[in-house]
Design an enzyme around this catalytic site. Structure first.
Site, PDB file in Angstrom:
ATOM      1  N   LYS A 140      -4.138  16.831  -7.694  1.00 35.74           N
ATOM      2  CA  LYS A 140      -3.200  16.823  -8.609  1.00 35.74           C
ATOM      3  C   LYS A 140      -2.507  18.306  -8.722  1.00 35.74           C
ATOM      4  O   LYS A 140      -1.364  18.561  -8.958  1.00 35.74           O
ATOM      5  CB  LYS A 140      -3.845  16.805  -9.857  1.00 35.74           C
ATOM      6  CG  LYS A 140      -4.258  15.199 -10.265  1.00 35.74           C
ATOM      7  CD  LYS A 140      -3.141  14.477 -10.051  1.00 35.74           C
ATOM      8  CE  LYS A 140      -3.336  12.780 -10.361  1.00 35.74           C
ATOM      9  NZ  LYS A 140      -2.252  11.967 -10.142  1.00 35.74           N
TER      10      LYS A 140
ATOM     11  N   TYR B 217     -10.081  15.513  -6.566  1.00 36.01           N
ATOM     12  CA  TYR B 217      -9.044  15.061  -7.554  1.00 36.01           C
ATOM     13  C   TYR B 217      -8.043  16.371  -8.101  1.00 36.01           C
ATOM     14  O   TYR B 217      -6.940  16.307  -8.180  1.00 36.01           O
ATOM     15  CB  TYR B 217      -9.612  14.479  -8.690  1.00 36.01           C
ATOM     16  CG  TYR B 217      -8.676  13.887  -9.745  1.00 36.01           C
ATOM     17  CD1 TYR B 217      -7.755  12.656  -9.590  1.00 36.01           C
ATOM     18  CD2 TYR B 217      -8.596  14.544 -11.092  1.00 36.01           C
ATOM     19  CE1 TYR B 217      -7.086  12.263 -10.525  1.00 36.01           C
ATOM     20  CE2 TYR B 217      -7.710  14.259 -12.049  1.00 36.01           C
ATOM     21  CZ  TYR B 217      -7.001  13.120 -11.923  1.00 36.01           C
ATOM     22  OH  TYR B 217      -6.039  12.709 -12.779  1.00 36.01           O
TER      23      TYR B 217
ATOM     24  N   ASP C 127       0.950  -1.092   0.101  1.00 34.19           N
ATOM     25  CA  ASP C 127       0.054  -0.044  -0.089  1.00 34.19           C
ATOM     26  C   ASP C 127       0.855   1.217  -0.118  1.00 34.19           C
ATOM     27  O   ASP C 127       1.613   1.511   1.078  1.00 34.19           O
ATOM     28  CB  ASP C 127      -0.831  -0.071   1.149  1.00 34.19           C
ATOM     29  CG  ASP C 127      -1.685   1.042   1.371  1.00 34.19           C
ATOM     30  OD1 ASP C 127      -1.518   1.964   0.631  1.00 34.19           O
ATOM     31  OD2 ASP C 127      -2.751   1.316   2.358  1.00 34.19           O
TER      32      ASP C 127
ATOM     33  N   SER D 119      -1.625  16.218 -13.401  1.00 34.57           N
ATOM     34  CA  SER D 119      -2.706  16.073 -14.401  1.00 34.57           C
ATOM     35  C   SER D 119      -3.217  17.370 -14.826  1.00 34.57           C
ATOM     36  O   SER D 119      -2.794  18.454 -14.200  1.00 34.57           O
ATOM     37  CB  SER D 119      -4.033  15.554 -13.811  1.00 34.57           C
ATOM     38  OG  SER D 119      -5.384  15.661 -14.393  1.00 34.57           O
TER      39      SER D 119
END
Length: 253
Positions: A160, A156, A64, A143
């Site tokens: 990023k 998200y 992990d 991203s």
């Protein structure tokens, strides 16, 4: 196989599926020995066997990535097996989209754990492995969403954006050790996972909004990672986030 990374060792997180898989295969094809880290070791083992059959060297690892101790141990195992690390690609990500009122604790904890904490732990472990070899390259996967707003993607986009900030900061701090830190910032990439998350209308809208008229392929991103990993081609590049987005970030449509 080519030889851009001959004699070098790369570790890729989130290596066994989607974007990470093609990055790992491309770096192996460029001559690097690759450590393949994923949360399920048997997934990494399948890819390691494929790379070995193609003539490459690969070590499957499972942990992990949000667990600091486990991630450091995996890096140490890779460094011991191959004699050190020269390239680290922090690619692993766990993503769920939801409207703001529906964001829950588990989503925030997992996305920040895999998307932010794991990059901190991975950078720490990379430094320990790279300094004895005189330097190296860290490539973080960011991203275009760090620069653009997306509905239902508050966490998200925030993760990023944090990746880009961590990339710049660590590039300054690690430059004296000849460790370059950069990011690759893709737009939507046509992986199986992305296709499963997007309905047909959303998928087609993403294509239509991209000036080059298509979504990115995993190979597009893998080539950008290879460029930033190769000191002969990008040895004077650090602290940058390379947009690989077909022009979507500069388009008004």
């Amino acid at each position: 196989m080519s030889n851009e990374l001959h004699g070098r060792v790369a570790l890729i997180t989130g290596a066994s599926r989607g974007l990470g898989r093609d990055i790992a295969k491309r770096l192996a094809d460029a001559g690097a020995a690759v450590a393949l880290l994923d949360r399920k070791a048997h997934w990494s083992a399948e890819l390691a066997e494929e790379i070995a059959q193609a003539g490459g060297r690969a070590l499957p690892l499972g942990c992990d990535v949000s667990d600091r101790a486990a991630l450091h141990a995996a890096f140490a195992e890779a460094a011991e097996a191959f004699g050190g690390l020269d390239v680290v690609v922090n690619n692993a990500m766990w993503t769920r989209y939801a409207p703001i009122p529906e964001i829950d604790q588990e989503t925030v904890d997992r996305m920040l754990g895999v998307g932010i904490a794991a990059i901190v732990w991975g950078t720490q472990a990379a430094v320990a492995a790279m300094r004895p070899r005189g330097g190296g390259a860290i490539v973080n996967i960011a991203s275009v969403s760090a620069k653009l707003g997306l509905p239902n993607a508050m966490v998200y986009c925030g993760v990023k954006a944090a990746v880009e900030g961590m990339t710049r900061s660590s590039a300054i701090e690690l430059a004296p050790f000849n460790i370059r830190v950069n990011a690759v910032a893709p737009s939507t990439v046509a992986t199986e996972g992305v296709r499963a998350m997007l309905d047909d209308a959303t998928f087609e809208a993403r294509v239509a909004s991209t000036p080059l008229g298509r979504l990115g392929e995993t190979a597009d991103i893998a080539e950008a990672v290879l460029f930033l990993a190769d000191p002969k081609r990008s040895g004077f590049v650090t602290g940058q986030s390379l947009l690989v987005d077909g022009g979507i970030s500069i388009a008004l449509r």
